[in-house]
Design a protein around this motif. Structure first.
Motif, mmCIF file in Angstrom:
data_model
loop_
_atom_site.group_PDB
_atom_site.id
_atom_site.type_symbol
_atom_site.label_atom_id
_atom_site.label_comp_id
_atom_site.label_asym_id
_atom_site.label_seq_id
_atom_site.Cartn_x
_atom_site.Cartn_y
_atom_site.Cartn_z
ATOM 1 N N ALA A 37 0.826 -1.203 0.000
ATOM 2 C CA ALA A 37 0.000 0.000 0.000
ATOM 3 C C ALA A 37 0.864 1.259 0.000
ATOM 4 C CB ALA A 37 -0.932 -0.010 1.213
ATOM 5 N N GLY A 38 1.975 1.222 0.717
ATOM 6 C CA GLY A 38 2.887 2.367 0.720
ATOM 7 C C GLY A 38 3.493 2.607 -0.644
ATOM 8 N N ALA A 43 3.686 5.895 -5.587
ATOM 9 C CA ALA A 43 3.551 5.995 -7.044
ATOM 10 C C ALA A 43 2.457 6.972 -7.437
ATOM 11 C CB ALA A 43 3.273 4.618 -7.625
ATOM 12 N N ALA A 44 1.385 7.027 -6.643
ATOM 13 C CA ALA A 44 0.289 7.939 -6.968
ATOM 14 C C ALA A 44 0.621 9.382 -6.626
ATOM 15 C CB ALA A 44 -0.977 7.502 -6.229
ATOM 16 N N SER A 59 12.025 4.167 -4.240
ATOM 17 C CA SER A 59 11.062 3.688 -3.244
ATOM 18 C C SER A 59 10.816 2.189 -3.387
ATOM 19 C CB SER A 59 9.736 4.449 -3.376
ATOM 20 O OG SER A 59 9.925 5.832 -3.206
ATOM 21 N N VAL A 60 10.677 1.722 -4.629
ATOM 22 C CA VAL A 60 10.477 0.290 -4.857
ATOM 23 C C VAL A 60 11.660 -0.510 -4.342
ATOM 24 C CG1 VAL A 60 10.293 -1.477 -6.634
ATOM 25 C CG2 VAL A 60 8.889 0.580 -6.792
ATOM 26 N N GLY A 61 12.878 -0.032 -4.601
ATOM 27 C CA GLY A 61 14.066 -0.736 -4.117
ATOM 28 C C GLY A 61 14.112 -0.815 -2.606
ATOM 29 N N VAL A 62 13.794 0.300 -1.946
ATOM 30 C CA VAL A 62 13.797 0.304 -0.478
ATOM 31 C C VAL A 62 12.732 -0.647 0.071
ATOM 32 C CG1 VAL A 62 13.386 1.730 1.567
ATOM 33 C CG2 VAL A 62 14.750 2.626 -0.336
ATOM 34 N N LEU A 63 11.545 -0.608 -0.522
ATOM 35 C CA LEU A 63 10.458 -1.483 -0.054
ATOM 36 C C LEU A 63 10.801 -2.958 -0.252
ATOM 37 C CD1 LEU A 63 7.324 0.486 -1.329
ATOM 38 C CD2 LEU A 63 8.200 0.345 1.007
#
Length: 209
Positions: A37-38, A43-44, A59-63
């Motif tokens: 969800a984060g 992304a939004a 952000s995707v890499g960190v998540l």
């Protein structure tokens, strides 16, 4: 053919094959949903340009780095933990990359007990402690679904295994060896008398000249 079918002995059957209770992966899965969800929210909220795309990829890499140890590893640990009860033994297998395992034969088990907390009683789970003869430590199986039923199953299989072993032992003691049938005609001292009938199988047939 996978585990446990690839390690079963002849005439050995699987009575119960289970993983730890699903409650053990509930929190990691919920945390994974929060991370997802984060990621969607980031992304939004970021603009659709080069700077926004850079923020999204970072952000995707960190998540993903957060999700691997906190979501993926607990799930794989749950999936690769096997508790198998067969007609001959209790087998335990653990490990994702490095594996560990232990087999406890039913004839060596001296006691099986289970323990349930209030939460365990609500979700129908518990811990099993298997005590065995010898110097090997007790085996503690945590988060077993229907732990009281599994305990009763193991105790029943222990009784059946003991009965089977006694029957085999009594058969060998009575007949000397499996498949041996004693002679019907024996004297008081247990010796077989010779018979004038040459077709009797209690003495070798004489060679004909």
């Amino acid at each position: 053919m996978g585990f446990p079918d690839n390690v079963l002995a002849k005439h050995e059957r699987v009575e119960r094959s289970i993983h730890p209770h699903w409650i053990t992966v509930l929190l990691p899965l919920l945390f994974g949903l929060v991370l997802l969800a984060g990621g969607i929210a980031i992304a939004a909220a970021t603009p659709n340009d080069s700077a926004g795309n850079r923020i999204q990829w970072i952000s995707v890499g960190v998540l993903v780095l957060i999700a691997i140890p906190l979501v993926l590893v607990p799930f794989l640990r749950w999936r690769t933990t096997h508790y198998v009860v067969t007609s001959h033994r209790v087998m335990v297998r653990r490990g994702i990359l490095s594996k560990s395992g232990k087999d406890v034969t039913l004839s060596k088990i001296t006691d099986v007990s289970f323990d349930q907390s209030l939460l365990d009683r609500i979700i129908n789970s518990g811990s099993l402690r298997i005590e065995s003869a010898g110097d090997s430590p007790d085996e503690l199986l945590r988060n077993i679904p229907h732990s009281n039923h599994v305990q009763q199953l193991i105790n029943r299989l222990i009784d059946e295994d003991d009965t089977r072993r006694r029957m085999v032992a009594n058969g060998r003691s009575a007949h000397g060896r499996p498949g041996y049938e004693p002679a019907e005609d024996v004297d008081d001292e247990g010796r077989m008398p010779l018979s004038p009938d040459p077709d009797r199988r209690d003495r070798p047939r004489l060679a004909e000249e």
